[in-house]
Every structure is written in C-alpha cells, then in structure tokens.
Design an enzyme around this catalytic site. Sequence first.
Site, mmCIF file in Angstrom:
data_model
loop_
_atom_site.group_PDB
_atom_site.id
_atom_site.type_symbol
_atom_site.label_atom_id
_atom_site.label_comp_id
_atom_site.label_asym_id
_atom_site.label_seq_id
_atom_site.Cartn_x
_atom_site.Cartn_y
_atom_site.Cartn_z
ATOM 1 N N GLU A 56 -32.282 6.027 120.521
ATOM 2 C CA GLU A 56 -33.590 5.990 121.199
ATOM 3 C C GLU A 56 -34.313 7.260 120.779
ATOM 4 O O GLU A 56 -34.125 8.320 121.371
ATOM 5 C CB GLU A 56 -33.399 5.968 122.725
ATOM 6 N N CYS A 90 -41.456 9.958 125.377
ATOM 7 C CA CYS A 90 -41.298 9.289 124.085
ATOM 8 C C CYS A 90 -42.369 8.216 123.936
ATOM 9 O O CYS A 90 -42.788 7.889 122.835
ATOM 10 C CB CYS A 90 -39.902 8.692 123.964
HETATM 11 P P1 NAD Z 1 -33.743 16.855 120.516
HETATM 12 O O1 NAD Z 1 -33.531 15.897 119.407
HETATM 13 O O2 NAD Z 1 -34.080 18.261 120.174
HETATM 14 O O3 NAD Z 1 -32.429 16.915 121.441
HETATM 15 C C1 NAD Z 1 -31.917 15.772 122.084
HETATM 16 C C2 NAD Z 1 -30.443 15.952 122.352
HETATM 17 O O4 NAD Z 1 -29.720 15.877 121.123
HETATM 18 C C3 NAD Z 1 -30.061 17.296 122.971
HETATM 19 O O5 NAD Z 1 -29.063 17.051 123.945
HETATM 20 C C4 NAD Z 1 -29.498 18.071 121.800
HETATM 21 O O6 NAD Z 1 -28.574 19.076 122.166
HETATM 22 C C5 NAD Z 1 -28.801 16.961 121.023
HETATM 23 N N1 NAD Z 1 -28.615 17.189 119.583
HETATM 24 C C6 NAD Z 1 -29.507 17.690 118.699
HETATM 25 N N2 NAD Z 1 -28.992 17.649 117.453
HETATM 26 C C7 NAD Z 1 -27.742 17.124 117.555
HETATM 27 C C8 NAD Z 1 -26.697 16.834 116.628
HETATM 28 N N3 NAD Z 1 -26.851 17.104 115.338
HETATM 29 N N4 NAD Z 1 -25.566 16.278 117.090
HETATM 30 C C9 NAD Z 1 -25.407 16.010 118.399
HETATM 31 N N5 NAD Z 1 -26.345 16.269 119.329
HETATM 32 C C10 NAD Z 1 -27.503 16.819 118.910
HETATM 33 O O7 NAD Z 1 -34.886 16.221 121.455
HETATM 34 P P2 NAD Z 1 -35.663 16.858 122.683
HETATM 35 O O8 NAD Z 1 -36.619 17.901 122.187
HETATM 36 O O9 NAD Z 1 -34.731 17.215 123.790
HETATM 37 O O10 NAD Z 1 -36.499 15.581 123.197
HETATM 38 C C11 NAD Z 1 -37.705 15.165 122.667
HETATM 39 C C12 NAD Z 1 -37.526 14.027 121.664
HETATM 40 O O11 NAD Z 1 -36.774 12.967 122.235
HETATM 41 C C13 NAD Z 1 -38.845 13.399 121.253
HETATM 42 O O12 NAD Z 1 -38.806 13.114 119.883
HETATM 43 C C14 NAD Z 1 -38.895 12.113 122.071
HETATM 44 O O13 NAD Z 1 -39.732 11.107 121.540
HETATM 45 C C15 NAD Z 1 -37.463 11.730 122.065
HETATM 46 N N6 NAD Z 1 -37.143 10.829 123.179
HETATM 47 C C16 NAD Z 1 -36.960 9.504 122.904
HETATM 48 C C17 NAD Z 1 -36.710 8.621 123.936
HETATM 49 C C18 NAD Z 1 -36.555 7.144 123.677
HETATM 50 O O14 NAD Z 1 -36.105 6.460 124.586
HETATM 51 N N7 NAD Z 1 -36.898 6.627 122.515
HETATM 52 C C19 NAD Z 1 -36.613 9.090 125.257
HETATM 53 C C20 NAD Z 1 -36.779 10.444 125.492
HETATM 54 C C21 NAD Z 1 -37.042 11.304 124.444
#
Ligand code: NAD
Length: 501
Positions: free
Chosen positions: A257, A291
């Site tokens: 997601e 998102c």
């Molecule tokens: P992010 O990608 O920086 O982090 C999300 C999570 O992933 C965190 O828990 C982080 O620690 C973890 N993470 C990052 N890199 C990783 C890796 N290589 N391996 C394992 N875990 C890893 O996102 P954010 O800044 O917290 O959130 C914003 C983003 O999330 C936006 O792009 C938004 O659109 C998206 N989002 C999507 C949805 C959806 O349902 N499509 C919902 C909420 C947020």
Amino acid sequence: MTDIATRTQQILERLGAGDPFTADGDLVSRSPIDGSELGRLRSHTADEASELIGRAQQAFEQWRTVPAPVRGQYVRELGNLLREHKDDLGALVSIEAGKIVSEGLGEVQEMIDICDLAVGLSRQLHGLTIATERPGHRMMEQWHPLGVVGVISAFNFPVAVWSWNAALAFVCGDAVVWKPSEKTLLTALACQALAAEAGRRAGVPEGLSAVLVGDRTVGEVLVDDPRVPLVSATGSTRMGKEVAPRVAARLGRSLLELGGNNAAIVAPSADLELAVRGIVFSAVGTAGQRCTSLRRVIVHESIKDDLVARLRAAYETLSIGSPLESSTLVGPLIDESAYAGFEKAVAQAQADGGELVTGGTRAEVDGDGFYVRPAIVDMPKQTEIVKAETFAPLLYVLTYTDLDEAMRLHNEVAQGLSSAIFTLDVREAETFMSVVGSDCGIANVNIGTSGAEIGGAFGGEKETGGGRESGSDAWRNYMRRATNTVNYSTELPLAQGVEFG
Ligand code: NAD
C-alpha cells in the site's frame, strides 16, 4: 516537561502502556504540534526482533487450531477496548501524528469499524465447491491460516493501518508482528497494550501480537525472515521498491500500500459548491498527509476561473494551528523534512511556469512545529514535479478541453491509488469508472479522493503497489488456499480421460 509530554504520559498510563521511555534510548519521540520531545525509546536489536517473530510463530501454531468464530471473540474484545478508550487513543494520534481532534477520533473509529467487520467475517470465511468431471468425486476449496503476518506501517495512519491488517489476520488464524513508523511509536505501543489486554480477556496465546520498535533496519529483519509468509507494507513507493524484491527473493508474499498522486476531474456540469467542499477536504485534510490526499485538480477550461476563485476563497478561511484546538482545520506537517519537501515542490512548480494562487509559505504557530499555508498552483502543463507525490497540502490545477484529454492527464502519473470526477453527466461518470477511465484502485463520483470506508477493498495500482486491504475479499490475503478433491466412488477415474494400466 511540557504540557503535551505530561498529557502523553497520562494517556499512556490509562491505555495500559505504562512508561515506555528510557533516558538513554536511541529513538527520540516528538510531537509535531510544537516539536517537543516526548521521551526516548530503545530500538529492538535484530536478535530481539527475531525472538519476537519466533514467539509469534509458536503462538500461531496454537491459534490456528482455534475455530474462527472463537477467534472472533478476541477481535470483539479489542473493538470493545477501542470503544472504551477512543478519546485517549484519538488524542494520542493527534499528539503524535498531528491530526486534528476529529481526524484522530475518526482514525480510531475506523479501527472499531474494521473490528466489527472482522468479527462478522469470523463466521463467514468460506471457500467454493467446484463441479468435477469425475463421477463420484467432490472438489472444494478450503482457506487455512497463513502464519505470522508482518505489518510495516507509515506515520500518517499510525494505528488504523495496523488494525486493517491485524483484525483480519487474527480472525483468519494468524499472528501479527508489527513494525510501526519510528515517528509514531507511542500510538503503536498503546495499541499493543490494548491488544494484550484483549488477549488476556479472550485467552489467546502469548506473543500472538507483537510490536518491533525501531527504524527500517528492524523492518528489514521482518522482511527477510522466512517464518513470515506475508509482509504487508504501507509507506512510500521508495520503501515498497526495497521491500518487495527482498520478500520475493525468499518467495514470500507482499501486500503493498504505497504512495498516491490522486486527481479529481471537474467537468462543466459539476455542482461546483459540492466540488469545492470535496476538493478542500481531500486536499488539506490531515495537512495533505494522506495517501489519498487530493494533489491534482483537472478542471474544464470553461469553469476553471470560477473554480479557482472559489478554491482560493475557501483556502483563505482555513484555520491553521494546533490540532488540539477544536477550531483548527489544518495541523502541522510531521517534521522538518516534510516542510523542506513542500517548500522545494512549490518553488519547482513555479520554476516550471506555475502560478501560485494561494498559500505556499510557512505559517507561524507557537513552538517549533512545521505549519504551512496550504498551496494551490495553477500549472500550464503536467511537469515532473506534478507527477511526483509531495506529502503536504499542495494542490496543482491543470486545465482540459475534452474528457479524453482529462483522462490522459489523469492516468499519466506513475501512481494509481484514488481518483474522483465531479459531474452531473451520467455518460461522463460512467466513462470515468469504465475500463477506459480511471486506472486507480478507487474511483469516486461526486466525492473527494480521501475518506474511504472499511467495507470496500482499499488500495491502488501501478506504483501504489497493487495491494488490497480492509473490506470485500481482502481477507483472502491473510490465508492460504487448499484445493481438496474427494473420491467417494469405488472407481479411480483420472482427470483429462487419462488411462493408466
Ligand atoms: P516511509 O516509506 O518513509 O516509511 C514507512 C514505513 O516503512 C516505516 O515504518 C519505515 O520504518 C519502514 N521502512 C522504510 N524503508 C524500509 C525498508 N527498506 N525495509 C523495511 N521497512 C522500511 O513512509 P512514511 O513517510 O512513513 O509515510 C508516507 C508514505 O506512505 C506516503 O508515500 C504515503 O502515500 C504512503 N502511504 C500509503 C498508504 C496506502 O494505503 N497506500 C497509506 C498510508 C501512507
């Protein structure tokens, strides 16, 4: 200690999460409301994370044998606790993620709703019976629990995303190990405390629900562990592009997601007053940090000036400030890097020929939070910056002449999460939802792009990752399918008419 920090500790206490802080912790927990430190937490080591996954695996082996409707009792207890603690958990979401009070409460309501859905589902998990070509045989499908489900979540839905996954996974007979965002650990620890209490009431095996504290390195432990058959990861497309190949390399499953770049087409027949309300909520709600936030308006040239004037007027009345104040509509961005991303995108859009209609600057609010005036930029064309997701309240306006052009602009971006059309013309509405229309997972008519209900499957296509969570048949992600064929005859006919011996 600030007032917010004191209030946070009282809330954590009431939610059963006690005092999770350690003075020498490597992670600093902050409130985006004023940038103040709430406390420090210690990350789990890779060994500790692995041990929690092992305990979840053991718990799963017991849990999978419990009948699904009985498993539903656990989720019912969790839903009841969420109802009881809705105000506190909602306030904690506001403190940690910066959502206005109503949106913090809305997020907890979404958790309650998915628990209700999952409890009902616990009596509805079903497979098919399929016609067989062989006489005296029966063929059917069964859905079995999958194992340990790894959940990785983003800061902007710090609790709801876990519940979308966990409520379904628990009734499906799985264990859940959750790696929340390092920016919103307190809400995660609070949920874990409620899940533990629900577990005690329902008598579930220890370790069935666990939280891993840490940044992406702890997430990587979950991603790489072969005892985790499904990794459900919510966050940026960048993160998904790292996680998906690693899970695939061990032939695990991932449910992604990821980022969105959501648009609304506003057609000549649109009810403009309704369109303005839908656009403003979707574009500035949660300070543009959903998102599903609306990032592009694609408006017909004949009504563009009218729509832009109405949007500017609405934007100029928005109250920006502490999300804890009941009058506030726009709270803070999560941190300084989010603010830098906003500032850079506004400047780039202008460098690309865009005209700043309103906003685009930092708003002064007491404390060290990063508050901005939501921006509208009128763009001459869809440039690279418009095609990128900027996680802030920045709305681009693009103009179209005919619906084909609007659809081309709409579908031209790499992301495919949510979309909308405002029109009173049934042909346009149906075309938008048809095979040649929106390429997104969510396509709405006369509703903005954000604010989905849990009954429908939630997720998107292309670089949004293709996953579906929440309602409809999303539960199947959390189970494995077995096809069973039973021979109750005295013969052994072979399929495809094969003769053997
Ligand atoms: P992010 O990608 O920086 O982090 C999300 C999570 O992933 C965190 O828990 C982080 O620690 C973890 N993470 C990052 N890199 C990783 C890796 N290589 N391996 C394992 N875990 C890893 O996102 P954010 O800044 O917290 O959130 C914003 C983003 O999330 C936006 O792009 C938004 O659109 C998206 N989002 C999507 C949805 C959806 O349902 N499509 C919902 C909420 C947020």
